[in-house]
Each structure stands twice: as structure tokens, then as C-alpha cells.
Design a protein around this motif. Sequence first.
Motif, PDB file in Angstrom:
ATOM      1  N   GLY A 143       0.805  -1.215   0.000  1.00 10.66           N
ATOM      2  CA  GLY A 143       0.000   0.000   0.000  1.00 10.66           C
ATOM      3  C   GLY A 143       0.838   1.264   0.000  1.00 10.66           C
ATOM      4  N   VAL A 144       0.147   2.386  -0.122  1.00  8.12           N
ATOM      5  CA  VAL A 144       0.782   3.699  -0.107  1.00  8.12           C
ATOM      6  C   VAL A 144       1.267   3.987   1.308  1.00  8.12           C
ATOM      7  CG1 VAL A 144       0.458   6.169  -0.539  1.00  8.12           C
ATOM      8  CG2 VAL A 144      -0.765   4.480  -1.936  1.00  8.12           C
ATOM      9  N   THR A 197     -14.234   9.819  -6.044  1.00 14.13           N
ATOM     10  CA  THR A 197     -13.319   9.548  -7.146  1.00 14.13           C
ATOM     11  C   THR A 197     -13.613   8.226  -7.833  1.00 14.13           C
ATOM     12  OG1 THR A 197     -11.768   8.568  -5.601  1.00 14.13           O
ATOM     13  CG2 THR A 197     -11.445  10.873  -6.118  1.00 14.13           C
ATOM     14  N   GLY A 198     -14.339   7.356  -7.167  1.00 11.74           N
ATOM     15  CA  GLY A 198     -14.654   6.068  -7.768  1.00 11.74           C
ATOM     16  C   GLY A 198     -13.437   5.172  -7.851  1.00 11.74           C
ATOM     17  N   GLY A 199     -13.605   4.021  -8.542  1.00 10.45           N
ATOM     18  CA  GLY A 199     -12.491   3.111  -8.707  1.00 10.45           C
ATOM     19  C   GLY A 199     -12.312   2.191  -7.513  1.00 10.45           C
ATOM     20  N   GLU A 200     -11.309   1.326  -7.616  1.00  7.48           N
ATOM     21  CA  GLU A 200     -11.017   0.385  -6.546  1.00  7.48           C
ATOM     22  C   GLU A 200     -10.423   1.116  -5.341  1.00  7.48           C
ATOM     23  OE1 GLU A 200     -11.712  -2.884  -6.442  1.00  7.48           O
ATOM     24  OE2 GLU A 200     -12.801  -2.502  -8.318  1.00  7.48           O
ATOM     25  N   PRO A 201     -10.619   0.575  -4.152  1.00  3.97           N
ATOM     26  CA  PRO A 201     -10.058   1.227  -2.968  1.00  3.97           C
ATOM     27  C   PRO A 201      -8.535   1.303  -3.033  1.00  3.97           C
ATOM     28  CG  PRO A 201     -11.662  -0.452  -2.355  1.00  3.97           C
ATOM     29  CD  PRO A 201     -11.410  -0.615  -3.815  1.00  3.97           C
ATOM     30  N   LEU A 202      -8.007   2.411  -2.585  1.00  2.50           N
ATOM     31  CA  LEU A 202      -6.564   2.529  -2.401  1.00  2.50           C
ATOM     32  C   LEU A 202      -6.199   1.865  -1.077  1.00  2.50           C
ATOM     33  CD1 LEU A 202      -5.843   6.244  -3.366  1.00  2.50           C
ATOM     34  CD2 LEU A 202      -4.976   4.230  -4.546  1.00  2.50           C
ATOM     35  N   ARG A 203      -5.075   1.216  -1.050  1.00  2.79           N
ATOM     36  CA  ARG A 203      -4.619   0.595   0.198  1.00  2.79           C
ATOM     37  C   ARG A 203      -3.475   1.422   0.771  1.00  2.79           C
ATOM     38  NH1 ARG A 203      -5.402  -3.752   3.035  1.00  2.79           N
ATOM     39  NH2 ARG A 203      -6.862  -4.554   1.482  1.00  2.79           N
TER      40      ARG A 203
END
Length: 300
Positions: A143-144, A197-203
Motif C-alpha cells: 500500500g501507499v 473519485t470512484g475506482g477500486e479502494p486505495l490501500r
Amino acid sequence: MPCLNPAEDPVDARRHRAIAAAIRHLVDHWQDQPGLDELAAVAGMSPFHFQRLFTQWAGISPKRFLQFLTLDNAKRLLAANQSVLDVALDVGLSGPSRLHDLFVACEAMTPGEYKALGGGLTIRWGLHSTPFGPSLVAATERGVCWLSFAEEEDGRDALAEMAAAWPAARLVEDADATRPVAARAFRWDGFAKDGSTGGEPLRLLMKGTNFQIKVWEALLRIPSGAVVSYEDVARAIGQPTAMRAVGAAVGRNPVCVLIPCHRVIQKSGIIHNYRYGVPRKRALLAWEQGHVLPEDEAAA
């Protein structure tokens, strides 16, 4: 020596710098109510092209952006959003998209991993130009783990800070790997009408004490366009008298913007104590509020 992403379009980088200069001027001189001609001159372009570029990037006009830079606006929002964290706690992170502009999955490091100071991790990092100034983004396979603003154009200061936080990790410059995160954080792909923002979750990979992580998780519940007080955050984590400790944890947030520490202000409505400067905090709030508040609320 670090440098801004060499693969980045130089035209986009110049535009970001022009908009950043105009935003800084707006934040520094909002009480003088600078007009379009003045802002265009700061950005180094014609009023027509500046208006179009600013609106294209920000999604709102410079005039409307200016509306969200006042103390009265901050006070009004704070009063209107007093219970926002309580609502968020009730619905959880799967609640309505208006409540959460970024869906983020958080993973805390184990005590052993924390003690290892990043040993065994490979961190890929990149510097990206944004209308808020150069930003350093770093991520691992899990993840970030870092997002910060740089004061120096080459990002040397931000890189040194990140490296000090992860002294045992292997650091690899890879702007292509981090660009999607920067695009998500700064909405280069655009906002939805509800601010999401939509899209897949950021980890996110979070390295902090148990208390710090609780505070950072509470920050994730603050909706885009909203502000809360330090007291609100302290109450939300079940530590209503720990405002000073909450403030310290907010200030040590290693993943700014994605973990929205800029949405916490004083109970009086005063915007202060942002790690990357009060002007940048004002600008981030104005940018978000311009996207999620209807026109009639902006004029209220």
C-alpha cells in the motif's frame, strides 16, 4: 538527485506551476478580492486562457474558489458539520459516496514490523507536479506509505523526510509506479458530482502508534468539503480530553490528502497548524468545497 517525473508532460508541469502560483496569490490576498486580470497576470497568461485552464483543472471558477477562502465560510461549515463524525461512525466506510470521497483500505504494521523501521520493504517513490506544489508519493506492494508536499522544487527535502521515516527500507525511484496514486489524490481523472473519485479502494500501509492510527482512521471518515474540530476527532476516538494528543497525531500524518488531516481546524473556525503551511491547507479546503457544495450553499 531527485527530479520531477521525467516522463511527465512538460506542458502539464508548467500549467500546474501556473495554477499553483495563482492559488498561492488567492490564498495570500483573498481579503483584497483579486480579480481575473490580476490572477491571470500572476499565472503569466491571458485572462481568457487562465479562466479556462483554472476551471478545467479545478472544476470551478477562480471567483468561486475565492468564496471558500474566508474565515466566515470555515465557521459556517464547522457549525453545519458538527455531527459528521458521529454519522460516519454509524454508517461505516461503506456509506454513501457523498460521505466519503476516497475509499481507503488501511493496514497497520505489526509491532515487529514497526520496530524493523521498514526492513525488508521496497518502497517505490516519485515526485509529481501538482497545483499545490511538488508532491512526493511512495508506495510498497502492501500500500501507499507516504504522500507529502515538497518545499524545494527538486523534492530533496521531502525525500530526506521520507527516507528518515523508513531508514531500513530499500528506496527505488519509480514515478510511473506512483503516478496513479498522485492522479487519484489530486483528481487528475476528475471528480464525480458527489465529490467521490470512484475506482477500486486505495490501500494504505500505516506506520504509527495505536493512538496515531486511531486518529488517522477517524480522519478518513471526514467527508470531502467538510471540516471538523480537534475536539470532534478526540470524541470520535473515545478520548474526549485528548485534544493535544490528537493534534500531535494529526500533525504526524504521513499520507497527507489521502488521509485528510487538512479537514481538521480549530473550534473557533481558525485554520492553522498545517504541516505544509496554512495557505496550502486553505487552498485544499477551498478546492474540495467548490466541488461538493451546491452553488446556493457557496453563496450563503
